[in-house]
Every structure is written in structure tokens, then in C-alpha cells.
Design a protein around this motif. Structure first.
Motif, PDB file in Angstrom:
ATOM      1  N   LEU A   1      14.810   2.697 -12.371  1.00 47.21           N
ATOM      2  CA  LEU A   1      13.328   2.576 -12.090  1.00 47.21           C
ATOM      3  C   LEU A   1      12.897   3.236 -11.256  1.00 47.21           C
ATOM      4  CD1 LEU A   1      13.172  -1.489 -11.936  1.00 47.21           C
ATOM      5  CD2 LEU A   1      12.646   0.430 -13.609  1.00 47.21           C
ATOM      6  N   GLU A   2      13.543   4.261 -10.146  1.00 46.02           N
ATOM      7  CA  GLU A   2      12.641   5.187  -9.612  1.00 46.02           C
ATOM      8  C   GLU A   2      14.022   6.261  -9.862  1.00 46.02           C
ATOM      9  OE1 GLU A   2      11.619   4.767  -6.572  1.00 46.02           O
ATOM     10  OE2 GLU A   2      11.844   2.616  -5.980  1.00 46.02           O
ATOM     11  N   LEU A   3      13.915   6.855 -11.304  1.00 46.87           N
ATOM     12  CA  LEU A   3      13.343   7.675 -12.083  1.00 46.87           C
ATOM     13  C   LEU A   3      12.282   8.093 -12.564  1.00 46.87           C
ATOM     14  CD1 LEU A   3      17.122   7.703 -13.360  1.00 46.87           C
ATOM     15  CD2 LEU A   3      16.410   8.862 -11.542  1.00 46.87           C
ATOM     16  N   TYR A   4      11.763   6.985 -13.212  1.00 40.68           N
ATOM     17  CA  TYR A   4      10.049   6.887 -14.021  1.00 40.68           C
ATOM     18  C   TYR A   4       8.481   7.390 -12.865  1.00 40.68           C
ATOM     19  CZ  TYR A   4      13.271   5.446 -18.354  1.00 40.68           C
ATOM     20  OH  TYR A   4      13.731   5.488 -19.090  1.00 40.68           O
ATOM     21  N   ASP A   5       8.146   8.539 -13.103  1.00 43.24           N
ATOM     22  CA  ASP A   5       6.860   8.138 -12.241  1.00 43.24           C
ATOM     23  C   ASP A   5       5.837   7.338 -12.212  1.00 43.24           C
ATOM     24  OD1 ASP A   5       7.840  11.051 -12.112  1.00 43.24           O
ATOM     25  OD2 ASP A   5       7.259  11.888 -13.389  1.00 43.24           O
ATOM     26  N   GLY A   6       5.715   6.618 -10.854  1.00 45.83           N
ATOM     27  CA  GLY A   6       4.718   5.965 -11.100  1.00 45.83           C
ATOM     28  C   GLY A   6       5.365   4.462 -11.005  1.00 45.83           C
ATOM     29  N   LEU A   7       6.567   4.080 -10.647  1.00 49.22           N
ATOM     30  CA  LEU A   7       7.119   3.335 -10.285  1.00 49.22           C
ATOM     31  C   LEU A   7       7.968   3.036  -9.134  1.00 49.22           C
ATOM     32  CD1 LEU A   7       9.427   1.558 -14.010  1.00 49.22           C
ATOM     33  CD2 LEU A   7       6.807   2.006 -12.914  1.00 49.22           C
TER      34      LEU A   7
ATOM     35  N   GLY B   1       1.090  -1.115   0.026  1.00 46.70           N
ATOM     36  CA  GLY B   1      -0.109   0.054   0.386  1.00 46.70           C
ATOM     37  C   GLY B   1      -0.179   1.504   0.038  1.00 46.70           C
ATOM     38  N   GLY B   2       2.148   1.196  -1.214  1.00 45.98           N
ATOM     39  CA  GLY B   2       3.093   2.398  -1.233  1.00 45.98           C
ATOM     40  C   GLY B   2       2.118   3.839  -0.987  1.00 45.98           C
ATOM     41  N   ASP B   3       3.073   4.453  -2.771  1.00 49.31           N
ATOM     42  CA  ASP B   3       2.533   5.264  -3.322  1.00 49.31           C
ATOM     43  C   ASP B   3       1.823   5.238  -3.579  1.00 49.31           C
ATOM     44  OD1 ASP B   3       5.828   6.949  -3.468  1.00 49.31           O
ATOM     45  OD2 ASP B   3       4.903   7.048  -1.963  1.00 49.31           O
ATOM     46  N   CYS B   4       0.276   5.652  -3.412  1.00 49.75           N
ATOM     47  CA  CYS B   4      -0.936   5.666  -4.059  1.00 49.75           C
ATOM     48  C   CYS B   4      -1.042   5.499  -5.506  1.00 49.75           C
ATOM     49  CB  CYS B   4      -2.030   6.252  -3.904  1.00 49.75           C
ATOM     50  SG  CYS B   4      -3.415   6.128  -4.282  1.00 49.75           S
ATOM     51  N   GLY B   5      -1.029   4.678  -6.149  1.00 50.43           N
ATOM     52  CA  GLY B   5      -1.580   4.681  -8.109  1.00 50.43           C
ATOM     53  C   GLY B   5      -0.027   4.404  -8.052  1.00 50.43           C
ATOM     54  N   ASP B   6       1.430   3.851  -7.923  1.00 48.26           N
ATOM     55  CA  ASP B   6       2.421   3.433  -8.240  1.00 48.26           C
ATOM     56  C   ASP B   6       3.004   1.927  -8.516  1.00 48.26           C
ATOM     57  OD1 ASP B   6       3.408   5.947  -8.122  1.00 48.26           O
ATOM     58  OD2 ASP B   6       4.680   5.545  -6.785  1.00 48.26           O
ATOM     59  N   ILE B   7       2.443   1.559  -9.310  1.00 46.65           N
ATOM     60  CA  ILE B   7       3.260  -0.049  -9.613  1.00 46.65           C
ATOM     61  C   ILE B   7       4.670  -0.004  -8.698  1.00 46.65           C
ATOM     62  CG2 ILE B   7       4.384  -1.598 -11.211  1.00 46.65           C
ATOM     63  CD1 ILE B   7       3.147   0.397 -14.288  1.00 46.65           C
ATOM     64  N   ARG B   8       4.492  -1.258  -8.154  1.00 46.66           N
ATOM     65  CA  ARG B   8       5.246  -1.725  -6.707  1.00 46.66           C
ATOM     66  C   ARG B   8       6.207  -2.619  -7.629  1.00 46.66           C
ATOM     67  NH1 ARG B   8       3.013  -3.247  -2.858  1.00 46.66           N
ATOM     68  NH2 ARG B   8       4.884  -2.662  -1.205  1.00 46.66           N
ATOM     69  N   VAL B   9       7.342  -2.265  -7.675  1.00 47.00           N
ATOM     70  CA  VAL B   9       8.441  -3.083  -8.009  1.00 47.00           C
ATOM     71  C   VAL B   9       9.575  -4.259  -7.446  1.00 47.00           C
ATOM     72  CG1 VAL B   9      10.236  -3.928 -10.194  1.00 47.00           C
ATOM     73  CG2 VAL B   9       8.466  -2.489 -10.428  1.00 47.00           C
ATOM     74  N   LEU B  10       9.625  -5.816  -7.287  1.00 48.55           N
ATOM     75  CA  LEU B  10      10.626  -6.270  -6.877  1.00 48.55           C
ATOM     76  C   LEU B  10      11.568  -6.312  -7.813  1.00 48.55           C
ATOM     77  CD1 LEU B  10      12.006  -7.997  -4.070  1.00 48.55           C
ATOM     78  CD2 LEU B  10       9.550 -10.052  -4.827  1.00 48.55           C
ATOM     79  N   ALA B  11      12.839  -6.072  -7.416  1.00 42.70           N
ATOM     80  CA  ALA B  11      13.993  -7.377  -8.246  1.00 42.70           C
ATOM     81  C   ALA B  11      15.060  -8.493  -7.471  1.00 42.70           C
ATOM     82  CB  ALA B  11      14.970  -5.991  -8.464  1.00 42.70           C
ATOM     83  N   VAL B  12      14.831  -9.292  -8.606  1.00 42.11           N
ATOM     84  CA  VAL B  12      15.837 -10.595  -7.581  1.00 42.11           C
ATOM     85  C   VAL B  12      16.436 -11.100  -8.828  1.00 42.11           C
ATOM     86  CG1 VAL B  12      14.912 -12.528  -6.777  1.00 42.11           C
ATOM     87  CG2 VAL B  12      13.026 -10.958  -6.763  1.00 42.11           C
TER      88      VAL B  12
END
Length: 226
Positions: free
Chosen positions: A39-45, A14-25
Motif C-alpha cells: 500500500l505504501e507504494l501507491y501515491d496518496g495512501l 493529520g499525517g501527510d496532507c491529502g493522504d488516505i490513512r490506513v490501519l491494517a488489522v
């Protein structure tokens, strides 16, 4: 050994509202951390966590319930298919995109058949990756493999974008940046329906089957002045 690294206090479920939440493995730490910074440079990610092996990825998936998991296939642990299935069990709603240096057809088919929604070679450009992440959340499937070196040289290859109009080229630049149809329409001052019509025309001209396929076919656009 897993890093189990979370991305910050605000990056849990439930982090930033509307953001796509990504896990990198991925077990290559420098590459993984560089990818997450990108990825953090892009809005919405938002990168919510990282892990450096399969079991760690499963734990982070269960803890953070990401929207998208970027999964390397060659890591310590039980193997790519077992990692994929365990992540799906830990986070059933997560979309898994495979990132790898392997272009083995059997591996591709097995991962996609097991439920991965993307298979991207690590040579893919960042716009392709970002667009694949957005496509995964929207229900799409993406495959990107490097072009082979067989066949005629660059001067003999047909230009895939030669038949596109200036407007269609502008639109494809925005598609390559990972913008949605609505965002593209706002940027170009046209309706979302007009964007869809342009995309259908572009697909027909390029012989593309999806927006990501079209992006792959017009990669040289970013290096061309028009």
C-alpha cells in the motif's frame, strides 16, 4: 497480543496532507506487513498503524483515527462483529473494509449490515484493493468474491470485455489502478464529464453496478495484448 505498530513519526493523526490513512488489522504478520509495504507504494495512501488482533486494532483506531481500516475476520479476540463495532466506536469516521478468506454469505451480510463498507476476499488483486480503499473514502461500498469454478471452462466463457472500445479498455486499465475520474481525465486528455460518460457506457455493456464491479468483470484485460 497486539503489535500496536505505528507506521512512522509522520503517520499520526493529520499525517501527510491529502493522504488516505490506513490501519491494517490481521494476525498473520507476514501477510499484514507485505500488504502494508504494498500500500505504501501507491501515491496518496499512508499506513499509519498495524495490529494483530481485534483489541489491538481498536486501540490503534482510537489512537490514530484512520480513514480506512482493513480488518481480518479470523483473529484472536471477541469475534469479527464485536471487533467491527468496537472500531466504529473508537474511530467513528473510519471506513472498515473486511479482508478475509471466507466467502460465507451470512458473514458477508452481517458485516455489511453492521457498517462495513467493503468485503474483499484475499484473492483480490492489489488494484482491486486500492480501488476499494479509494471508493470507501468517497462513500462507496465494494464486495469482491472469487469466481466459482462451476460452469463452462475458460474457452467457453464469454469475454466480458469484447464489446469495449479501445478507449474504454484504456480507461478501465486506469480505473483498475485506483485513479479518480479527474486523474483518468488528465491521463487520457479528456474531461471528467467524458470519463463519467465512458463509465456509464462501460457499466451498460458489462452489466456492472459500480466501477469496482466493472474492474472485477474485466480482470483478464491486464493479461491481454491489444
Amino acid at each position: 497480543m497486539s503489535t500496536g505498530a505505528a507506521a512512522g513519526a509522520g503517520a499520526g493523526p493529520g499525517g501527510d496532507c491529502g493522504d488516505i490513512r490506513v490501519l491494517a488489522v490481521d494476525d498473520h504478520r507476514l501477510l499484514r506487513e507485505a500488504l502494508c509495504e504494498l500500500l505504501e507504494l501507491y501515491d496518496g495512501l499512508t499506513v499509519v498503524a498495524q495490529a494483530d488482533d481485534g483489541p489491538g486494532g481498536v486501540r490503534m483506531a482510537g489512537l490514530h483515527r484512520p480513514d480506512v481500516v482493513l480488518l481480518d475476520v479470523e483473529m484472536p479476540g471477541p469475534g469479527p462483529l464485536a471487533n467491527l463495532r468496537a472500531i466504529q466506536q473508537a474511530a467513528p469516521d473510519a471506513k472498515v473494509i473486511v479482508l478475509t478468506m471466507h466467502d460465507n454469505r451470512r458473514l458477508i451480510d452481517s458485516m455489511l449490515s453492521a457498517g462495513a463498507v467493503g468485503y474483499l476476499h484475499k484473492e483480490a488483486e492489489r488494484e482491486v484493493l486500492v480501488a476499494a480503499i479509494r471508493s470507501a473514502v468517497a462513500g462507496g461500498t465494494t464486495m469482491f468474491l472469487p469466481r466459482t469454478s462451476n460452469g463452462p471452462g475458460p474457452e467457453q466463457e464469454p469475454d466480458p470485455a469484447a464489446s469495449l472500445t479501445l478507449r474504454e479498455r484504456e480507461l478501465m486499465e486506469l480505473v483498475a489502478q485506483g485513479l479518480s475520474n479527474r486523474q483518468i481525465g488528465t491521463r487520457l486528455g479528456i474531461t471528467e464529464g467524458t470519463v463519467k460518460r465512458h463509465l456509464r457506457n462501460i457499466f451498460d455493456k458489462l452489466g456492472a453496478t459500480s466501477r469496482l464491479d466493472a474492474v472485477n468483470r474485466v480482470q483478464p484485460l491486464r493479461h491481454r495484448r491489444y
